[in-house]
Design a protein around this motif. Structure first.
Motif, PDB file in Angstrom:
ATOM      1  N   PRO A 132      94.757  12.297  35.690  1.00 51.84           N
ATOM      2  CA  PRO A 132      95.354  12.552  36.787  1.00 51.84           C
ATOM      3  C   PRO A 132      94.446  12.209  38.152  1.00 51.84           C
ATOM      4  O   PRO A 132      93.013  12.689  37.906  1.00 51.84           O
ATOM      5  CB  PRO A 132      96.083  13.910  37.022  1.00 51.84           C
ATOM      6  CG  PRO A 132      96.195  14.135  35.516  1.00 51.84           C
ATOM      7  CD  PRO A 132      95.106  13.389  34.681  1.00 51.84           C
ATOM      8  N   MET A 133      94.971  12.119  39.227  1.00 48.29           N
ATOM      9  CA  MET A 133      94.233  11.695  40.398  1.00 48.29           C
ATOM     10  C   MET A 133      93.978  12.936  41.040  1.00 48.29           C
ATOM     11  O   MET A 133      93.324  13.010  42.260  1.00 48.29           O
ATOM     12  CB  MET A 133      94.749  10.580  41.139  1.00 48.29           C
ATOM     13  CG  MET A 133      96.006  10.718  41.630  1.00 48.29           C
ATOM     14  SD  MET A 133      96.169  11.083  43.304  1.00 48.29           S
ATOM     15  CE  MET A 133      95.835   9.235  43.882  1.00 48.29           C
ATOM     16  N   ILE A 134      94.626  14.013  40.756  1.00 45.63           N
ATOM     17  CA  ILE A 134      94.332  15.136  41.466  1.00 45.63           C
ATOM     18  C   ILE A 134      94.069  16.452  40.525  1.00 45.63           C
ATOM     19  O   ILE A 134      94.463  16.426  39.172  1.00 45.63           O
ATOM     20  CB  ILE A 134      95.647  15.537  42.248  1.00 45.63           C
ATOM     21  CG1 ILE A 134      96.761  15.396  41.416  1.00 45.63           C
ATOM     22  CG2 ILE A 134      95.837  14.916  43.553  1.00 45.63           C
ATOM     23  CD1 ILE A 134      97.604  16.536  40.761  1.00 45.63           C
ATOM     24  N   THR A 146      86.077  17.638  50.000  1.00 46.43           N
ATOM     25  CA  THR A 146      87.211  17.513  49.379  1.00 46.43           C
ATOM     26  C   THR A 146      88.303  17.041  50.548  1.00 46.43           C
ATOM     27  O   THR A 146      88.537  17.692  51.404  1.00 46.43           O
ATOM     28  CB  THR A 146      87.681  18.682  48.354  1.00 46.43           C
ATOM     29  OG1 THR A 146      87.621  19.712  49.046  1.00 46.43           O
ATOM     30  CG2 THR A 146      86.810  18.925  47.223  1.00 46.43           C
ATOM     31  N   LEU A 147      89.132  16.265  49.724  1.00 46.00           N
ATOM     32  CA  LEU A 147      90.543  15.970  50.565  1.00 46.00           C
ATOM     33  C   LEU A 147      91.687  16.844  49.734  1.00 46.00           C
ATOM     34  O   LEU A 147      91.706  16.714  48.392  1.00 46.00           O
ATOM     35  CB  LEU A 147      90.821  14.521  50.474  1.00 46.00           C
ATOM     36  CG  LEU A 147      92.275  14.385  51.146  1.00 46.00           C
ATOM     37  CD1 LEU A 147      92.317  14.505  52.751  1.00 46.00           C
ATOM     38  CD2 LEU A 147      92.323  12.701  50.732  1.00 46.00           C
ATOM     39  N   LEU A 207      96.152  20.942  45.601  1.00 46.82           N
ATOM     40  CA  LEU A 207      95.670  19.670  44.804  1.00 46.82           C
ATOM     41  C   LEU A 207      94.644  19.283  45.485  1.00 46.82           C
ATOM     42  O   LEU A 207      94.851  18.480  46.428  1.00 46.82           O
ATOM     43  CB  LEU A 207      96.770  18.816  44.182  1.00 46.82           C
ATOM     44  CG  LEU A 207      98.097  19.557  43.429  1.00 46.82           C
ATOM     45  CD1 LEU A 207      99.155  18.505  43.338  1.00 46.82           C
ATOM     46  CD2 LEU A 207      97.525  19.977  42.165  1.00 46.82           C
ATOM     47  N   VAL A 213      92.164  16.057  45.905  1.00 49.93           N
ATOM     48  CA  VAL A 213      92.062  14.616  45.009  1.00 49.93           C
ATOM     49  C   VAL A 213      90.639  14.658  44.614  1.00 49.93           C
ATOM     50  O   VAL A 213      89.757  14.742  45.168  1.00 49.93           O
ATOM     51  CB  VAL A 213      92.138  13.652  46.472  1.00 49.93           C
ATOM     52  CG1 VAL A 213      92.203  12.331  45.921  1.00 49.93           C
ATOM     53  CG2 VAL A 213      93.685  13.766  47.021  1.00 49.93           C
ATOM     54  N   ARG A 214      90.765  13.921  43.126  1.00 52.96           N
ATOM     55  CA  ARG A 214      89.538  14.015  42.659  1.00 52.96           C
ATOM     56  C   ARG A 214      88.274  13.463  43.120  1.00 52.96           C
ATOM     57  O   ARG A 214      88.372  12.184  43.474  1.00 52.96           O
ATOM     58  CB  ARG A 214      89.596  13.341  41.110  1.00 52.96           C
ATOM     59  CG  ARG A 214      89.784  11.947  41.130  1.00 52.96           C
ATOM     60  CD  ARG A 214      90.111  11.061  39.994  1.00 52.96           C
ATOM     61  NE  ARG A 214      90.615   9.769  40.370  1.00 52.96           N
ATOM     62  CZ  ARG A 214      91.823   9.036  39.484  1.00 52.96           C
ATOM     63  NH1 ARG A 214      91.998   9.682  38.597  1.00 52.96           N
ATOM     64  NH2 ARG A 214      91.900   8.103  39.874  1.00 52.96           N
ATOM     65  N   SER A 264      89.330   5.531  41.298  1.00 47.84           N
ATOM     66  CA  SER A 264      88.576   5.643  42.623  1.00 47.84           C
ATOM     67  C   SER A 264      88.742   7.088  42.861  1.00 47.84           C
ATOM     68  O   SER A 264      89.227   7.897  42.035  1.00 47.84           O
ATOM     69  CB  SER A 264      89.510   4.917  43.815  1.00 47.84           C
ATOM     70  OG  SER A 264      90.695   5.718  44.029  1.00 47.84           O
ATOM     71  N   VAL A 310      87.784  10.346  45.860  1.00 48.30           N
ATOM     72  CA  VAL A 310      87.516  10.538  47.216  1.00 48.30           C
ATOM     73  C   VAL A 310      86.578  11.537  47.652  1.00 48.30           C
ATOM     74  O   VAL A 310      86.612  12.844  46.930  1.00 48.30           O
ATOM     75  CB  VAL A 310      88.923  10.855  47.617  1.00 48.30           C
ATOM     76  CG1 VAL A 310      88.781  11.478  49.207  1.00 48.30           C
ATOM     77  CG2 VAL A 310      89.822   9.785  47.628  1.00 48.30           C
TER      78      VAL A 310
END
Lengths: 479, 479
Positions: free
Chosen positions: A73-75, A95-96, A110, A112-113, A143, A145
């Motif tokens: 997962p991306m989060i 972090t975002l 959550l 974003v990774r 990708s 972040v």
């Protein structure tokens, strides 16, 4: 507008303003565009095609070394992210965080990774229960972040493309081998694909990755004398796995904690290619990653037979698997020369009516302007070799530049002088973070890039604290 | 634990509980794992390797049709997202929204991309100013996030992997051609790669994509008689471009608005492969996307010469570019047979001491259990053909199933009866959304999947409203 962008009459010279030169090349070679989202870029076809080739070269080598690709997962739930203290301290400030899903406030926000260590640990907890399940050598292309205040295309951005390998092993030895194997893969891709020689070595205590036992790095030298960290591999010991409760039944029928590694490179490699090879006419691409390896430019293209011959040569080269393009646009040859130089195409073939009559073509190498006049009939046999030679010339040029930039020093004054000029200075020191911080202050930004030698002659002292030196380190100013 | 997971003695039968069978296959074939983040999955190596092959097959065809890959940001500022009303109404309820970046509250919250129409428009606004800049045929491989309440692996998830093509053209004709070209690419990949026949056609007004002028679809029929929308292509007209102010100077020296398209398929294709081809022994993979195409299982592997011959055959097949594995683990042959059947490996070769003495090997096809005894010396020459035949057999089986599932009806009673049994019913109707909603109510979930014919015989009426029918449509219950 696109036409105007392609003209390279406005490019800043490298020595006048390297940062501006870099941005000019990124834009005018149409590698990227700034998106409407501050700090985020659009990868345009020409830039993305370079990344696709780098990816393919890396991916093949990873798989040859036993890696398997996965996608996670991306989060990351913040509750999970917070499990590994040292790690979170490294990433939390940038972090975002998503707080709303499907219109409702999320109880567990959550993230974003920014990197996926914790997600891999969480997965491995499910997958690994016996020594039979080891090793796990997983890699992910994705990708990530990181909320950056100042960004530069390919070098530092709020989002970038990368790969992250995350592996588990039974023994420390296997894990440490993996870390060096993958470092060597990166080094090999540098030498054989990007034509970039790296300084390679372990990071000092102060420079290593948050939570790692040991970090290894490859560092490239940019034209302006600054180093660029181009890839890292990490040995984590068992600390992450312990935090996340990853255990397995070992060969001795006892519960054991596996040894963990990670390794990654990113689109930063594109930045390295630009800054190592580029010149005042724009980009210079090594043939292995050039979206167009050979451009054929007709001279007096209306003259009888010229275009036909250009397309004939194109067909022959395509048959060899070479990425070739005939520029049959209505521009002048001079405009085209400048355009394809800006885009860094490794080899140009010019062909006009006189060449045609003589059965010859003019070849010009982007890296050094070398011109060769070759019989058209021999192009098929010669060009693969010419492209290999271009690669070698590019590597040799970069290697020469790197080798000449390294000086050995044994005191802070010389260190400061060396780093002010640019390039690497090798100096023995104690390895302590406090001394490294002092060096950074004295040299106005010089940092330990990689350890050159893990041993020093008896009696060598650290020029900062005067205590026993334990290592010789490459210092440089860096991106 | 991994060992236990691999046993397929516990798999639910398809006819007993299709949903549970599906989940069992996803887990036991080790395609995916549930992550700690609700609604998000981990793609495991075996599942991700299938996706990599599907990607490669699609990507090559996209490029042959002029597409170029790009990469745009994974987040969209809400101010930008809100520019296209119809579009946002479709996606707003299922967005994930980031509100904190670098520790600070964001003035303009960022929506994690559910799809990238608006980002592409924003990019095109920068890139396109003249007809010379057209067409733009861009594609992006990425993941998107849609906050779903109920999720199923590969079919519906809060995050999924996909490609999204977004293109601009000077004329409506070019744009409409692009939409059909890419639909045909999807259809071809179905036939030649996935061994899946699709129902292909335009979507009705009610079922088309938010903001599109026309949507086209490929729909696959699952074993349980339900349809699965497997890919869509859209013609947007000029509305998006207008909303985002994309303009170019046309050939007539006037400002024009370009015509836009988009097209996408996702990891849903993996779900389609599972549900079209799978059986009560697990997954059945078409050779083109199988991570392992041939598994060699030694029988009495300690017997002299058996393992050597297995590895010799492995080497020969590898030389042909076939993905082959010898299972030399210490399991029984029966356990191995079940294991590789569960994983859907298209072809198994068994080899024991008796076979060895006779110079023969037993080949078993996963799709239909067909056994062939072949001389070992002929394997090299025969196996590529056997794999092609397996593909054809899989496609024929699925095509037969699809063809037999279609009935033509002309009233609601027959429609309801047909959809209750499963499969497609073709019926003429007026095309109005209200009638479609009534059909959905009457049939308890039946929807218009694709338009079969855009014309109907004179005098045909819509069985719902009694007005003039305008089209014949494939109705079905769908995932």
């Amino acid at each position: 507008m696109a036409d105007i962008q392609n003209k390279n009459d406005a490019i800043t010279s490298r020595d006048q303003d390297f940062a501006q030169w870099y941005t000019d090349v990124c834009r005018k070679a149409e590698l990227m565009d700034y998106s409407s989202v501050k700090g985020f870029i659009d990868y345009l076809p020409y830039g993305y095609a370079i990344w696709e080739r780098i990816q393919a070269e890396l991916d093949r080598r990873f798989k040859e070394n036993g890696a398997e690709n996965v996608y996670l997962p991306m989060i990351i739930p913040s509750s999970l992210f917070n499990k590994e203290k040292e790690h979170i301290e490294g990433f939390a400030p940038e972090t975002l965080v998503a707080t709303i899903g499907g219109g409702e406030t999320l109880a567990d926000p959550l993230i974003v990774r920014p990197t996926s260590e914790v997600l891999f640990c969480d997965l491995y907890k499910h997958l690994v229960s016996s020594y039979r399940d080891l090793p796990k050598v997983y890699n992910q292309w994705c990708s990530v972040v990181r909320w950056e205040k100042t960004t530069r295309p390919f070098l530092r951005g709020s989002e970038f493309l990368w790969q992250e390998g995350h592996c588990l092993f039974e023994t420390e030895e296997e894990a440490r081998n993996n870390v060096l194997t993958m470092l060597n893969v990166y080094d090999e891709v540098g030498r054989d694909v990007l034509a970039i020689p790296f300084v390679k070595g372990r990071k000092t205590e102060h420079e290593k990755f948050a939570g790692a036992v040991a970090t290894y790095t490859i560092e490239a030298l940019m034209h302006d004398g600054k180093a660029l960290q181009a890839g890292t591999t990490h040995y984590f010991g068992t600390s992450f796995a312990e935090s996340f409760g990853v255990r397995y039944l070992g060969r001795g029928n006892k519960l054991e904690v596996p040894h963990q590694t990670s390794w990654g490179v990113s689109t930063r490699l594109i930045g390295a290619v630009i800054m190592v090879h580029g010149d005042d006419n724009g980009l210079v691409l090594p043939p292995s990653i050039a979206p167009i390896q050979v451009v054929i430019v007709p001279v007096r293209q209306q003259a009888e037979g010229v275009m036909e011959k250009c397309h004939e040569i194109e067909g022959v080269l395509k048959g060899l698997g070479i990425r070739v393009k005939v520029d049959d646009s209505d521009r002048t040859p001079g405009w085209k020369f400048a355009q394809w130089e800006m885009k860094g195409v490794p080899l140009r073939i010019e062909l006009g009516p006189r060449d045609l009559a003589e059965g010859k073509a003019v070849l010009t190498r982007r890296v050094n302007g070398q011109k060769d006049v070759l019989p058209i009939a021999e192009l098929e046999a010669m060009i693969p070799g010419v492209l290999s030679e271009i690669h070698e010339q590019m590597y040799a040029k970069a290697k020469d530049q790197l080798d000449h930039s390294v000086v050995d020093v044994d005191n802070l004054e010389d260190l400061n002088a060396a780093l002010s000029k640019g390039g690497y200075a090798r100096m023995a020191f104690c390895g302590e973070p406090e001394c490294e911080l002092k060096i950074k202050e004295i040299t106005k930004g010089g940092t330990a890039r990689a350890i050159y030698k893990e041993e020093v002659p008896e009696g060598t002292v650290c020029p900062v604290c005067g205590k026993k030196a334990t290592m010789v380190v490459y210092f440089a100013k860096a991106y």
